[in-house]
Scaffold this motif. Structure first.
Motif, PDB file in Angstrom:
ATOM      1  N   ILE A  97      -7.792  -5.794 -16.350  1.00 14.74           N
ATOM      2  CA  ILE A  97      -7.268  -4.615 -15.658  1.00 14.74           C
ATOM      3  C   ILE A  97      -8.390  -3.590 -15.477  1.00 14.74           C
ATOM      4  O   ILE A  97      -8.600  -3.068 -14.384  1.00 14.74           O
TER       5      ILE A  97
ATOM      6  N   LEU B 272     -10.038  -2.329 -12.073  1.00 14.96           N
ATOM      7  CA  LEU B 272      -9.994  -0.922 -11.675  1.00 14.96           C
ATOM      8  C   LEU B 272     -11.386  -0.409 -11.368  1.00 14.96           C
ATOM      9  O   LEU B 272     -11.586   0.360 -10.436  1.00 14.96           O
TER      10      LEU B 272
ATOM     11  N   THR C  87      -8.317  -5.912  -6.532  1.00 13.27           N
ATOM     12  CA  THR C  87      -6.883  -6.031  -6.788  1.00 13.27           C
ATOM     13  C   THR C  87      -6.531  -7.292  -7.560  1.00 13.27           C
ATOM     14  O   THR C  87      -5.702  -7.265  -8.464  1.00 13.27           O
TER      15      THR C  87
ATOM     16  N   ILE D  92      -6.966  -7.030 -11.217  1.00  8.68           N
ATOM     17  CA  ILE D  92      -5.913  -6.209 -11.830  1.00  8.68           C
ATOM     18  C   ILE D  92      -4.665  -7.052 -12.035  1.00  8.68           C
ATOM     19  O   ILE D  92      -4.059  -7.055 -13.110  1.00  8.68           O
ATOM     20  N   LEU D  93      -4.293  -7.802 -10.987  1.00 11.12           N
ATOM     21  CA  LEU D  93      -3.092  -8.638 -11.084  1.00 11.12           C
ATOM     22  C   LEU D  93      -3.242  -9.687 -12.172  1.00 11.12           C
ATOM     23  O   LEU D  93      -2.306  -9.977 -12.917  1.00 11.12           O
TER      24      LEU D  93
ATOM     25  N   ALA E  50      -2.612  -7.622 -15.342  1.00  8.59           N
ATOM     26  CA  ALA E  50      -1.371  -6.861 -15.498  1.00  8.59           C
ATOM     27  C   ALA E  50      -0.138  -7.756 -15.446  1.00  8.59           C
ATOM     28  O   ALA E  50       0.795  -7.557 -16.225  1.00  8.59           O
TER      29      ALA E  50
ATOM     30  N   ALA F  97       0.322  -9.697 -18.667  1.00  5.04           N
ATOM     31  CA  ALA F  97       0.691  -8.775 -19.744  1.00  5.04           C
ATOM     32  C   ALA F  97       2.166  -8.403 -19.628  1.00  5.04           C
ATOM     33  O   ALA F  97       2.883  -8.369 -20.632  1.00  5.04           O
TER      34      ALA F  97
ATOM     35  N   ALA G  37       0.240  -1.595 -17.360  1.00  8.49           N
ATOM     36  CA  ALA G  37       0.400  -2.603 -16.310  1.00  8.49           C
ATOM     37  C   ALA G  37       1.095  -1.998 -15.093  1.00  8.49           C
ATOM     38  O   ALA G  37       0.694  -2.260 -13.954  1.00  8.49           O
TER      39      ALA G  37
ATOM     40  N   ALA H 100      -1.432   0.159 -13.328  1.00 10.31           N
ATOM     41  CA  ALA H 100      -2.472  -0.641 -12.669  1.00 10.31           C
ATOM     42  C   ALA H 100      -1.902  -1.354 -11.447  1.00 10.31           C
ATOM     43  O   ALA H 100      -2.580  -1.476 -10.423  1.00 10.31           O
ATOM     44  N   LEU H 101      -0.641  -1.810 -11.537  1.00  8.57           N
ATOM     45  CA  LEU H 101      -0.056  -2.522 -10.406  1.00  8.57           C
ATOM     46  C   LEU H 101       0.218  -1.592  -9.231  1.00  8.57           C
ATOM     47  O   LEU H 101       0.343  -2.051  -8.088  1.00  8.57           O
TER      48      LEU H 101
ATOM     49  N   VAL I  69      -1.912   0.568  -8.179  1.00 13.44           N
ATOM     50  CA  VAL I  69      -3.188   0.832  -7.492  1.00 13.44           C
ATOM     51  C   VAL I  69      -3.339   0.019  -6.204  1.00 13.44           C
ATOM     52  O   VAL I  69      -3.683   0.578  -5.160  1.00 13.44           O
ATOM     53  N   PRO I  70      -3.073  -1.307  -6.207  1.00 11.78           N
ATOM     54  CA  PRO I  70      -3.213  -2.049  -4.953  1.00 11.78           C
ATOM     55  C   PRO I  70      -2.351  -1.473  -3.835  1.00 11.78           C
ATOM     56  O   PRO I  70      -2.757  -1.475  -2.674  1.00 11.78           O
TER      57      PRO I  70
ATOM     58  N   PHE J 186      -6.523   4.662  -5.316  1.00 13.17           N
ATOM     59  CA  PHE J 186      -6.833   5.361  -6.555  1.00 13.17           C
ATOM     60  C   PHE J 186      -6.385   6.809  -6.484  1.00 13.17           C
ATOM     61  O   PHE J 186      -6.073   7.322  -5.415  1.00 13.17           O
TER      62      PHE J 186
ATOM     63  N   LEU K  97      -7.301   5.580 -13.561  1.00 10.48           N
ATOM     64  CA  LEU K  97      -7.065   5.340 -12.140  1.00 10.48           C
ATOM     65  C   LEU K  97      -7.637   6.476 -11.303  1.00 10.48           C
ATOM     66  O   LEU K  97      -7.366   6.572 -10.112  1.00 10.48           O
TER      67      LEU K  97
END
Lengths: 396, 249
Positions: free
Chosen positions: A351, A355, A360, A363-364, A367, A370, B107, B110-111, B113-114, B118, B198
């Motif tokens: 993650i 970031l 992306t 991150i996936l 995340a 998890a 999580a 972070a999810l 963000v896509p 940011f 972020l």
């Protein structure tokens, strides 16, 4: 078995000739809307490499037609053949995965090897709708044998993953290139959670038993548990670095044991402290909640203090206490993800890497597992709670 | 002179209301915190750009904005799903709220963000998702706990459904609902620190910078301010809500 005039259903538009929670139709409408929108929105994002901006690709017209039909199918099935709603919803889930596979394959065909095809907003919306549809189907066929149809998507989706149909999806490409390292980080994550929970149980269980018999101690424990919870997990991780690095500098022997300001030791300390709170709180609350009349009756039967604890207090306190252990375990999956920031490893590594480089897919890759890990752990421990509850004759 | 006995309420609540915000304000005075953490930074004086009070205000703004949106979404949602004949919607809401509680906060952030890029937006979304959990679950629990005979009495008095909601159900559910708002706000102070990863700024920024530069002083500054902000908000909201933080399950 007629639908109309059945008072049990009680709601306008009752779907099935058996009792169904009111509003199930609304749930299925709520499922249809994101699926319809998802079908019309961009489905795949094609980028020349994993960081560059890319082009959105939509579904071809034939698949748009099929998608619209599949989106409406659960709602229609619920009206016409309510028993088969689970099958219709499962079909939508599988179709979402299948279409992602074909579209990503078509997108990267003939492109340079660095090209990445990722899932765009349409896929996520379609999955959201299909997920709600399976939930609605589960409610509709609740307490009937057909409820298992709402899980029928499992094997086909697993087959799509295993057969390599989805291999052109950017997340799986990243996953394959990370391969063994990803498995290692997953193992590290599990180890952090397991060791943190184990240490917290070792400290928390005797402490809760000790504190539950003492008025002042119980108050102090509950107060401390609530106060530490206001402290952000990130702050707690950070605050542990200073004392632990000081400790390692003062006693070089400790450093040989792997204790330092950065890495697994402060992470494990923070995880243990965090897990300690729900275990202590629920333990004290549960042990103190055993009715005094029951204890008197047990004493009157001539039970020794040890028998009183093992046969009366512990079994009666166990359900609430175990739910505290489950809360702790789920909490730890999240805190362990943040612990990657101080070099403890785990899925959080991906993650943070994602970031930092705005990737992306990375991150996936961190995340989503998890999140699934937390959900799986929650479900498994709930199952264990039920099993133990039944063992002690207190099953729901 | 007041005739109200002084010992009727526990004195803890007013103390917290004075002590924590005062400590927070003291720590925000220019130069106070950098001097306090100087022993940890090998004699180096920390300077902050933007200044600490601005980071704190950003943090507070994020949390309060999220709480506002959570109230706007969460309370109507709790009302809608507790109307009779909508059990399925209530089950769906409870399942989604349970998911929000189980899936790690980091999580969720972070999810986002896509989808949102940011900065403020993904952090705010994460705070809203996470903040909805206690508000919706407490709101639903509070509204469901209103006893049936009270609603029957209200109906017998000729109240319309809207009047019943406004004059009977919501007032009776209010204490539980407000306890949820308090929990949501205080936890979001902690969640918002993760938002710094972020690029949302706020008090998480010194913590994350300190962790990556291995500077414990910097970490301490952010952690102390975030903890004081959480304790201040908890104490202030405690004036409105009488129940303790996070009622045990």
């Amino acid at each position: 078995m007629s639908v109309s005039g059945q008072p049990g259903a009680g709601v306008r538009g009752a779907y099935a000739p058996w009792s169904v929670p009111g509003g199930t139709g609304t749930v299925l409408v709520l499922a249809t809307l994101p699926m319809l929108a998802g079908t019309l929105l961009p489905w795949v994002l094609l980028r020349p490499n994993r960081l560059a901006p890319g082009d959105s690709l939509r579904l071809p017209p034939a698949l748009v037609g099929a998608g619209l039909l599949l989106a409406a199918l659960p709602l229609l099935t619920a009206r016409l053949f309510p028993r088969l709603t689970g099958l219709a919803a499962s079909l939508a889930v599988v179709a979402g995965f299948w279409a992602l596979g074909t579209q990503t394959q078509a997108a990267v065909a003939g492109q340079a090897p660095f090209a990445r095809a990722s899932a765009a907003s349409g896929v996520w919306l379609f999955w959201l709708g299909a997920g709600i549809a399976t939930y609605g189907a589960g409610l509709l066929t609740r307490s009937r044998p057909e409820r298992w149809l709402a899980w029928a998507w499992g094997p086909p989706v697993a087959a799509l993953f295993l057969s390599g149909h989805l291999n052109a999806w950017s997340v799986l490409i990243e996953g394959r290139s990370e391969g063994p390292r990803w498995v290692q980080e997953l193992g590290q994550h599990l180890r952090l959670v397991g060791e943190g929970l184990g240490l917290a149980l070792l400290i928390g269980v005797p402490l809760a038993v000790w504190a539950s018999g003492r008025e002042r101690a119980a108050g102090t424990v509950l107060g401390a548990a609530n106060a530490v919870q206001t402290l952000p997990s990130l702050a707690l991780l950070g605050l542990l670095i200073a004392p632990l690095s000081a400790l390692a500098n003062a006693f070089p022997a400790l450093r040989a044991l792997g204790i330092s300001g950065i890495g697994v030791a402060p992470a494990l300390t923070a995880l243990t402290l965090y897990a300690l709170l729900p275990i202590l709180r629920n333990g004290v609350v549960a042990l103190r909640g055993v009715p005094s009349g029951t204890l008197d009756a047990a004493r009157g039967m001539g039970m020794t203090p040890a028998q009183l604890f093992w046969r009366v207090r512990l079994p009666l306190a166990l359900p609430v206490w175990l739910s505290g252990v489950r809360q702790a375990a789920v909490l730890l999956v999240g805190v362990a993800a943040v612990a990657a920031l101080i070099g403890a490893g785990g899925l959080g590594t991906y993650i943070f890497k994602g970031l930092q480089s705005a990737a992306t897919d990375l991150i996936l890759l961190g995340a989503v597992p998890a999140a699934l890990l937390a959900l799986g752990l929650d479900a498994a421990l709930r199952g264990l709670e039920r099993l133990l509850g039944r063992h002690f004759g207190r099953g729901p | 002179m007041t005739s109200v006995p002084a010992s009727r309420r526990p004195s803890r609540v007013p103390w917290g209301v004075i002590v924590w915000p005062a400590l927070l304000a003291f720590c925000l005075l220019p130069g106070v915190l950098p001097r306090l953490v100087q022993p940890l930074t090998a004699g180096e004086r920390l300077t902050f750009e933007p200044p600490l009070w601005q980071l704190t205000l950003t943090h507070l703004g994020l949390v309060l904005l999220a709480t506002g949106v959570v109230l706007l979404i969460g309370v109507p949602l709790a009302v809608v799903v507790t109307r009779p004949g909508r059990e399925a919607l209530r089950h769906l809401t409870e399942t989604l709220v349970g998911l929000g509680q189980t899936v790690p906060t980091f999580a969720v952030l972070a999810l986002a963000v896509p989808a949102l890029g940011f900065g403020w937006a993904p952090t705010l979304l994460g705070l809203i998702v996470y903040g909805l959990v206690p508000v919706v679950s407490n709101g639903v629990a509070g509204l469901l706990s209103v006893e049936g005979h009270l609603l029957d009495a209200a109906r017998g008095m000729g109240m319309s459904p809207w009047q019943r909601l406004q004059r009977v159900e919501l007032p009776l559910a209010l204490p539980v609902l407000l306890a949820g708002v308090r929990t949501s706000t205080v936890y979001n102070v902690g969640t918002a620190t993760i938002g710094a990863a972020l690029g949302a700024g706020g008090l998480g920024a010194p913590i994350i910078n300190g962790l990556s530069q291995q500077n414990p002083g910097l970490v301490l500054v952010g952690a102390v301010l975030a903890a004081l902000l959480a304790l201040s908000l908890d104490a202030l909201l405690g004036l409105v809500v009488s129940s303790p933080l996070s009622p045990a399950e």
